[in-house]
Design an enzyme around this catalytic site. Structure first.
Site, mmCIF file in Angstrom:
data_model
loop_
_atom_site.group_PDB
_atom_site.id
_atom_site.type_symbol
_atom_site.label_atom_id
_atom_site.label_comp_id
_atom_site.label_asym_id
_atom_site.label_seq_id
_atom_site.Cartn_x
_atom_site.Cartn_y
_atom_site.Cartn_z
ATOM 1 N N HIS A 1 -5.110 -3.327 -2.992
ATOM 2 C CA HIS A 1 -4.669 -2.399 -4.041
ATOM 3 C C HIS A 1 -4.488 -3.066 -5.399
ATOM 4 C CE1 HIS A 1 -4.092 0.783 -1.079
ATOM 5 N NE2 HIS A 1 -3.666 -0.191 -0.291
ATOM 6 N N LYS B 1 -11.466 0.732 -2.424
ATOM 7 C CA LYS B 1 -10.374 1.334 -3.208
ATOM 8 C C LYS B 1 -10.772 1.370 -4.683
ATOM 9 C CE LYS B 1 -7.451 0.985 0.613
ATOM 10 N NZ LYS B 1 -6.973 0.102 1.638
ATOM 11 N N SER C 1 0.799 -1.218 0.000
ATOM 12 C CA SER C 1 0.000 0.000 0.000
ATOM 13 C C SER C 1 0.834 1.271 0.000
ATOM 14 C CB SER C 1 -0.949 -0.002 1.199
ATOM 15 O OG SER C 1 -0.264 -0.253 2.406
HETATM 16 C C1 LIG Z 1 -7.029 -0.126 3.021
HETATM 17 C C2 LIG Z 1 -6.424 -1.441 3.335
HETATM 18 C C3 LIG Z 1 -7.055 -2.338 4.205
HETATM 19 C C4 LIG Z 1 -8.278 -1.949 4.992
HETATM 20 O O1 LIG Z 1 -9.408 -1.923 4.190
HETATM 21 P P1 LIG Z 1 -10.646 -1.013 4.668
HETATM 22 O O2 LIG Z 1 -11.793 -1.546 3.883
HETATM 23 O O3 LIG Z 1 -10.286 0.380 4.345
HETATM 24 O O4 LIG Z 1 -10.791 -1.268 6.134
HETATM 25 C C5 LIG Z 1 -6.508 -3.580 4.377
HETATM 26 N N1 LIG Z 1 -5.368 -3.930 3.751
HETATM 27 C C6 LIG Z 1 -4.720 -3.092 2.921
HETATM 28 C C7 LIG Z 1 -3.459 -3.539 2.255
HETATM 29 C C8 LIG Z 1 -5.216 -1.817 2.710
HETATM 30 O O5 LIG Z 1 -4.559 -0.955 1.935
#
Ligand SMILES: *Cc1c(COP(=O)(O)O)cnc(C)c1O
Length: 360
Positions: A182, A213, A154
């Protein structure tokens, strides 16, 4: 923030081009996704009313789970209200005291927290180092071994060597879980994520993806075999003991999933923007990272220098927040530039111009 997620952000009355959102495909404010959300709210109301296992699992939740299973090439998928909860729930359901969990040292905080909460012995291996992982696995004597990695990291934008991890896992009777927050929607020609892009989808036991995302909505899921999903339904406490996401979020996610899969132009445009940005930033002498994903961090190092660069960009109408420890290791503060299919080439040129104006 005074505007929806999109190419332009409004912060305290000031309009700027937004280069720090995870809305990689530009779907968060897409007219068809918004219409699906609105229509479903008219039909299903706002709150789901209960957890999935009581009476909160409505037809749109079921339809989305089936579509996610199909999209990720799995027998089943299970919805969670957030990615953080999906990771906590899945890892604590799969391993416990006496077991071992192996994590890349740059894994997302939710994975690290889940490992600690599980009570299993947590071990961390050097970033993207399959040989280090294989050596740790070969020494491990725990009855159950779970290896966990981000698919796309991330804060770095690089990808885990999934094929090499699976070789190591299969040799040591360990399971691999990939958090593809991602990668889903972005990687592979149909947006099926990192496991397809690395051609290992059939070998990967536990796939986790998020909806907040690239898909532009909210929530998350774990996909895998019938046995995996039945196990999570029985043991994942963050699935059992929480209110189901609103049905309208599920309905909107179903439309955004279809669009993400079918609208290839979004990924093609995004790839062109990534190449344009990397070319330009390299010419300006900025330190790029080993990433061909929409996450294109500029490694600065010093916290204050990263903040100063972010502020200089803000004055030039560009929004990129500085990411500092503990989110990234000490001495590795960076500007985490993220690109989106919502951007235009001229936006990237404007960002490059602002970076040039900010100097080194
Ligand atoms: C954003 C993210 C999460 C958390 O997801 P949410 O739905 O925002 O709680 C988990 N793992 C990674 C790698 C992330 O980037």
């Amino acid at each position: 923030m005074d505007a929806p997620s999109g190419r332009v952000a409004e912060v305290g009355g000031r309009v700027c081009v937004n280069f720090c959102s995870n809305d990689y495909l530009g779907l968060a404010n897409d007219a068809q996704v918004v219409a699906a959300f609105r229509d479903a709210a008219n039909q299903w109301g706002v709150g789901s009313g209960a957890s999935h296992l009581v009476c909160g699992h409505q037809r749109p939740h079921q339809a989305l789970e089936e579509a996610l299973a199909e999209h990720t090439g799995r027998a089943r998928a299970l919805l969670f209200s957030t990615g953080y909860m999906a990771n906590l729930g899945a890892i604590t359901a799969l391993v416990g005291k006496g077991d071992a969990v192996f994590q890349d040292r740059l894994n997302h905080a939710s994975l690290l927290d889940a490992g600690l909460l599980s009570g299993a012995r947590s071990r961390r291996f050097a970033h993207n180092d399959a040989a280090a992982l294989a050596a740790q696995l070969a020494r491990a004597e725990a009855p159950r071994k779970l290896v966990v990695s981000d698919g796309v990291f991330s804060m770095d934008g690089d990808q885990a060597p999934l094929a090499a991890y699976l070789d190591a896992c299969e040799a040591s009777d360990a399971w691999l879980m990939v958090d593809d927050a991602h990668g889903l929607g972005v990687l592979d020609h149909q947006g099926r994520g990192t496991a397809y892009a690395h051609q290992v989808n059939g070998r990967l036991p536990v796939y986790m993806g998020t909806l907040g995302k690239a898909l532009g909505t909210a929530g998350a899921f774990v996909a895998g075999s019938e046995d995996l999903i039945e196990t999570l339904i029985q043991f994942a406490r963050t699935y059992i003991y929480t209110t189901a996401m609103p049905a309208a979020v599920a309905a909107a996610s179903l439309v955004s999933l279809r669009k993400a899969r079918a609208e290839h132009w979004r990924r093609e445009h995004l790839s062109a923007l990534i190449a344009r940005f990397r070319r330009g930033a390299a010419e300006l002498g900025y330190g790029l990272m080993d990433s061909d994903t929409p996450i294109q961090p500029l490694l600065i190092g010093d916290d204050a220098a990263a903040l100063a660069l972010s502020q200089s960009l803000a004055q030039q109408g560009i929004l990129v927040t500085a990411i500092r420890p503990p989110t990234v290791p000490d001495g590795q503060a960076r500007l985490r530039v993220t690109l989106s299919a919502a951007h235009e080439e001229a936006d990237v040129d404007r960002l490059l111009g602002a970076l040039e104006g900010a100097g080194r």
